[in-house]
Design a protein around this motif. Sequence first.
Motif, PDB file in Angstrom:
ATOM      1  N   LEU A  75       0.817  -1.213   0.000  1.00 30.07           N
ATOM      2  CA  LEU A  75       0.000   0.000   0.000  1.00 30.07           C
ATOM      3  C   LEU A  75       0.854   1.267   0.000  1.00 30.07           C
ATOM      4  O   LEU A  75       0.402   2.313  -0.463  1.00 30.07           O
ATOM      5  N   ARG A  76       2.071   1.173   0.504  1.00 30.17           N
ATOM      6  CA  ARG A  76       2.955   2.346   0.453  1.00 30.17           C
ATOM      7  C   ARG A  76       3.252   2.746  -0.991  1.00 30.17           C
ATOM      8  O   ARG A  76       3.444   3.925  -1.285  1.00 30.17           O
ATOM      9  N   ILE A  77       3.285   1.773  -1.874  1.00 31.46           N
ATOM     10  CA  ILE A  77       3.474   2.091  -3.293  1.00 31.46           C
ATOM     11  C   ILE A  77       2.278   2.892  -3.798  1.00 31.46           C
ATOM     12  O   ILE A  77       2.435   3.905  -4.484  1.00 31.46           O
ATOM     13  N   LEU A  78       1.074   2.450  -3.449  1.00 28.62           N
ATOM     14  CA  LEU A  78      -0.139   3.162  -3.869  1.00 28.62           C
ATOM     15  C   LEU A  78      -0.169   4.572  -3.296  1.00 28.62           C
ATOM     16  O   LEU A  78      -0.438   5.538  -4.024  1.00 28.62           O
ATOM     17  N   TRP A  79       0.106   4.707  -2.002  1.00 30.38           N
ATOM     18  CA  TRP A  79       0.012   6.025  -1.359  1.00 30.38           C
ATOM     19  C   TRP A  79       1.055   7.004  -1.888  1.00 30.38           C
ATOM     20  O   TRP A  79       0.881   8.206  -1.780  1.00 30.38           O
ATOM     21  N   THR A  80       2.126   6.493  -2.472  1.00 28.58           N
ATOM     22  CA  THR A  80       3.142   7.369  -3.058  1.00 28.58           C
ATOM     23  C   THR A  80       2.551   8.253  -4.147  1.00 28.58           C
ATOM     24  O   THR A  80       2.977   9.393  -4.341  1.00 28.58           O
ATOM     25  N   PHE A  81       1.546   7.753  -4.861  1.00 33.54           N
ATOM     26  CA  PHE A  81       0.958   8.472  -5.988  1.00 33.54           C
ATOM     27  C   PHE A  81      -0.146   9.436  -5.567  1.00 33.54           C
ATOM     28  O   PHE A  81      -0.568  10.280  -6.365  1.00 33.54           O
ATOM     29  N   LEU A  82      -0.650   9.323  -4.343  1.00 34.90           N
ATOM     30  CA  LEU A  82      -1.861  10.063  -3.959  1.00 34.90           C
ATOM     31  C   LEU A  82      -1.676  11.534  -3.601  1.00 34.90           C
ATOM     32  O   LEU A  82      -2.602  12.326  -3.826  1.00 34.90           O
TER      33      LEU A  82
END
Length: 245
Positions: A75-82
């Motif tokens: 999920l840290r990968i996903l949150w990097t884009f947010l």
Amino acid sequence: MRPDIKVWNPENPAQWNKTLAWTTVWLSTFSLTFGFCAWFLVPSLAPRLNEIGFSLTHSQLYWLVAMVGLSAGTLRILWTFLPPILGTRVLVTFSTGLLLIPLFCWVYAVQHVDTPYWVLLGFALLSGIGGGTFSGLMASTNYFFPKHERGFALGVQGGLSDFGTGLVQFVTPLVIGFSALACLGSGQVAHLPDGKTITYWLQNAAWVWIPLVALVTILSWLFLRSVPVTANIKQQWAIFGNKHT
């Protein structure tokens, strides 16, 4: 999302709001601290599950704990884009509010020992949200400080929020034996290896954080603001060419 503030340049004192910048740090830090509490809630509860009536093998217990870390890392990968997509105000409010989901899930799970193992794995996966938000909230703080102050601000935010990992492991043993919160759910009778029994209120380990998380969610919406940010999402995708990602 449209930014709440139209003109923002931290390098120019006339276009920088120091109060807003540090408000962002402190609310983000509290959000991350409680995120770590939600993240490490599962490892703090797992050793007690079989005592209260679950029948989990050692392998299943290890996977339950491992799922939290696997989820958080992904999920840290996903949150990097947010951060540039949602803006800081929405991001922090959204990230904090999401923590209520795994907390309420574990309030339910520990009071229902017939909960299937695959459901427990799902709850553990959701607990990883608490660790996944770290990359997004840390990145969004960068927008609010001039370059010469970013290191200190990020150090405060990252260092203090990590306190949540120890906090949950310290608080959990204290509150699960606290019957004063029995109105929030009945206790569980634990059968110890020496044949003795003891009553736990494992749901307290989640309940203790829920009002605090709700409070930070509301405060984040009321007091944070989003600033204009330019980001190249296409360039960010380059991380998927890294073998470690």
